[in-house]
Design a protein around this motif. Structure first.
Motif, mmCIF file in Angstrom:
data_model
loop_
_atom_site.group_PDB
_atom_site.id
_atom_site.type_symbol
_atom_site.label_atom_id
_atom_site.label_comp_id
_atom_site.label_asym_id
_atom_site.label_seq_id
_atom_site.Cartn_x
_atom_site.Cartn_y
_atom_site.Cartn_z
ATOM 1 N N UNK A 197 48.946 28.120 64.270
ATOM 2 C CA UNK A 197 48.875 29.197 63.652
ATOM 3 C C UNK A 197 50.495 28.580 62.553
ATOM 4 N N UNK A 198 51.138 27.901 62.835
ATOM 5 C CA UNK A 198 51.955 27.641 61.923
ATOM 6 C C UNK A 198 51.052 26.331 60.086
ATOM 7 N N UNK A 199 50.368 25.698 60.929
ATOM 8 C CA UNK A 199 49.689 24.648 59.968
ATOM 9 C C UNK A 199 48.488 25.314 59.490
ATOM 10 N N UNK A 200 47.749 26.817 60.219
ATOM 11 C CA UNK A 200 46.834 27.552 59.478
ATOM 12 C C UNK A 200 45.342 27.289 59.673
ATOM 13 N N UNK A 201 45.259 26.615 61.128
ATOM 14 C CA UNK A 201 44.038 26.057 61.329
ATOM 15 C C UNK A 201 43.778 26.060 62.537
ATOM 16 N N UNK A 202 43.052 25.839 63.124
ATOM 17 C CA UNK A 202 42.734 26.576 64.432
ATOM 18 C C UNK A 202 42.638 24.974 65.670
ATOM 19 N N UNK A 203 43.524 25.701 66.578
ATOM 20 C CA UNK A 203 43.531 25.072 67.867
ATOM 21 C C UNK A 203 42.862 23.502 68.245
ATOM 22 N N UNK A 204 41.216 24.372 67.921
ATOM 23 C CA UNK A 204 40.090 23.114 68.386
ATOM 24 C C UNK A 204 40.164 22.265 67.062
ATOM 25 N N UNK A 205 40.422 22.591 66.166
ATOM 26 C CA UNK A 205 40.233 21.664 64.884
ATOM 27 C C UNK A 205 41.201 20.726 64.462
ATOM 28 N N UNK A 206 42.617 21.663 65.003
ATOM 29 C CA UNK A 206 44.684 20.754 64.850
ATOM 30 C C UNK A 206 43.901 19.004 66.162
ATOM 31 N N UNK A 207 43.292 19.686 67.140
ATOM 32 C CA UNK A 207 43.196 18.440 68.228
ATOM 33 C C UNK A 207 41.870 17.703 68.294
ATOM 34 N N UNK A 208 41.209 18.516 67.576
ATOM 35 C CA UNK A 208 40.717 16.814 66.978
ATOM 36 C C UNK A 208 40.698 16.014 66.209
ATOM 37 N N UNK A 209 41.744 16.725 64.445
ATOM 38 C CA UNK A 209 41.570 15.336 63.485
ATOM 39 C C UNK A 209 42.869 15.017 64.622
ATOM 40 N N UNK A 210 43.811 15.145 64.963
ATOM 41 C CA UNK A 210 44.898 15.013 64.974
ATOM 42 C C UNK A 210 44.677 13.471 66.218
ATOM 43 N N UNK A 211 43.888 13.507 67.149
ATOM 44 C CA UNK A 211 43.620 12.390 67.858
ATOM 45 C C UNK A 211 42.437 11.682 67.278
ATOM 46 N N UNK A 212 41.996 11.784 65.923
ATOM 47 C CA UNK A 212 41.447 10.873 65.731
ATOM 48 C C UNK A 212 41.978 9.939 64.082
ATOM 49 N N UNK A 213 42.797 10.877 63.647
ATOM 50 C CA UNK A 213 43.836 10.150 63.031
ATOM 51 C C UNK A 213 45.000 9.226 63.382
ATOM 52 N N UNK A 214 45.390 10.272 64.858
ATOM 53 C CA UNK A 214 46.512 8.872 66.192
ATOM 54 C C UNK A 214 45.852 8.498 66.902
ATOM 55 N N UNK A 215 45.073 8.219 67.517
ATOM 56 C CA UNK A 215 44.499 7.662 68.903
ATOM 57 C C UNK A 215 45.237 8.455 69.565
ATOM 58 N N UNK A 216 46.274 9.527 69.746
ATOM 59 C CA UNK A 216 46.262 10.198 70.806
ATOM 60 C C UNK A 216 46.308 11.766 70.249
ATOM 61 N N UNK A 217 46.274 12.379 71.753
ATOM 62 C CA UNK A 217 46.455 13.947 72.160
ATOM 63 C C UNK A 217 47.550 13.876 71.133
ATOM 64 N N UNK A 218 47.391 15.463 70.881
ATOM 65 C CA UNK A 218 49.017 16.111 70.523
ATOM 66 C C UNK A 218 49.677 16.194 71.321
ATOM 67 N N UNK A 219 49.401 16.548 72.448
ATOM 68 C CA UNK A 219 50.727 16.849 73.318
ATOM 69 C C UNK A 219 51.777 15.573 74.363
ATOM 70 N N UNK A 220 50.226 14.286 73.704
ATOM 71 C CA UNK A 220 50.467 12.994 74.685
ATOM 72 C C UNK A 220 51.724 12.646 73.165
ATOM 73 N N UNK A 221 51.185 12.788 72.456
ATOM 74 C CA UNK A 221 52.489 12.392 70.731
ATOM 75 C C UNK A 221 53.907 13.130 71.583
ATOM 76 N N UNK A 222 53.438 14.336 71.542
ATOM 77 C CA UNK A 222 54.880 15.221 71.519
ATOM 78 C C UNK A 222 55.568 14.602 72.631
ATOM 79 N N UNK A 223 54.837 14.332 74.040
ATOM 80 C CA UNK A 223 55.796 13.984 74.928
ATOM 81 C C UNK A 223 56.597 12.654 74.233
ATOM 82 N N UNK A 224 55.480 11.912 74.100
ATOM 83 C CA UNK A 224 56.720 10.500 73.569
ATOM 84 C C UNK A 224 57.712 10.532 72.424
ATOM 85 N N UNK A 225 57.581 11.454 71.691
ATOM 86 C CA UNK A 225 58.545 11.839 70.308
ATOM 87 C C UNK A 225 59.977 12.136 71.448
#
Length: 285
Positions: A197-225
């Motif tokens: 909602x904050x970035x004005x995109x669907x959750x499905x699209x957000x998950x897909x582009x995040x994984x494609x760009x970083x190689x990690x899921x959004x949850x994995x990356x947040x846990x890493x941070x």
């Protein structure tokens, strides 16, 4: 921090997809050379697309990791060394301008020409051969080879007109914005729907582009941070583990302990015991 020897060189061939599970950092410099294949390399929240013959200089204290690109099959050479090992082979004081140029403070990517790749790979082969032998004057010879390598890197960088910049497609720029948000708001209770909602995109699209760009899921990356910050708190403060769990956004001490052990192989208290810095006045909330 990952402990590293004064000098180490390693060649590795991987035929199956491989991604590092978390960011890591060294108290030493690192040189990564891609002999074959493709990789994504992440340095300080930015993505570099590596191809055969590329060389990455990773400055000490810069968080970094690699992940799959293409088929995942690749071969690389990795060198770690501290400044003491390098400086002892230099004929000038460690604080000199010449040494600062040979040991840059900022990480960067080089794309050498075919001729330059041949020169670099010749040095790498010499270093690998010497490193795995017990010859007389082995350390001195390795230092001399490292000095030659540092000079070659500096010459290639000096002759490079346009530095290679991180990937910057519209999709990647959007992911960079998400990454910056995660680093700024990791202590908050974040949900996928809230981020979408904050970035004005669907959750499905957000998950897909995040994984494609970083190689990690959004949850994995947040846990890493969150775990990287928790490590710093454990080393640098006397805060209770429950306080650190709260300050890094975990909803329970049990969840924090489980994720922390998954990332580090230790419980928070074990990690603190092994890595706690000597501090006379560590802050206590």
């Amino acid at each position: 921090m990952i402990a590293t020897p004064r000098f180490a060189i390693e060649q590795a061939l991987r035929t199956a997809p491989f991604s590092m599970s978390a960011d890591h950092v060294h108290q030493a410099h690192e040189i990564y050379y891609l002999l074959a294949g493709e990789r994504y390399y992440y340095i300080n929240q930015r993505v570099y697309a590596l191809q055969k013959g590329d060389l990455i200089w990773i400055s000490k204290h810069d968080f970094h990791r690699t992940s799959n690109k293409g088929s995942g099959s690749h071969e690389r050479i990795l060198i770690n060394f501290d400044e003491g090992f390098a400086a002892s082979s230099m004929p000038v004081p460690p604080s000199s301008e010449q040494n600062r140029l040979l040991l840059p403070e900022k990480s960067f990517l080089l794309r050498p020409s075919e001729e330059e790749q041949c020169e670099l790979e010749h040095l790498f082969r010499q270093m690998l051969d010497e490193y795995h032998q017990e010859h007389v004057y082995r350390q001195l010879y390795l230092q001399s080879l490292l000095l030659q390598l540092l000079i070659r890197i500096q010459r290639i960088q000096s002759a490079t007109v346009d530095p290679i910049v991180p990937e910057r497609s519209e999709k990647q720029q959007r992911v960079y914005s998400v990454i910056e948000y995660l680093h700024a708001h990791y202590a908050e209770r974040l949900s996928l729907d809230q981020l979408a909602e904050h970035f004005y995109i669907s959750s499905t699209y957000l998950c897909r582009i995040f994984k494609q760009t970083t190689g990690f899921t959004l949850v994995e990356y947040l846990q890493d941070v969150r775990i990287q910050q928790a490590r710093a708190y454990l080393r640098e403060t006397n805060w209770k583990v429950t306080t650190i769990a709260e300050k890094t956004g975990f909803d329970s001490i049990a969840h924090f302990g489980r994720v922390f052990k998954q990332f580090t192989g230790h419980t928070p208290l074990q990690y603190r015991k092994e890595h706690k810095k000597e501090q006379g006045n560590a802050p206590t909330p």
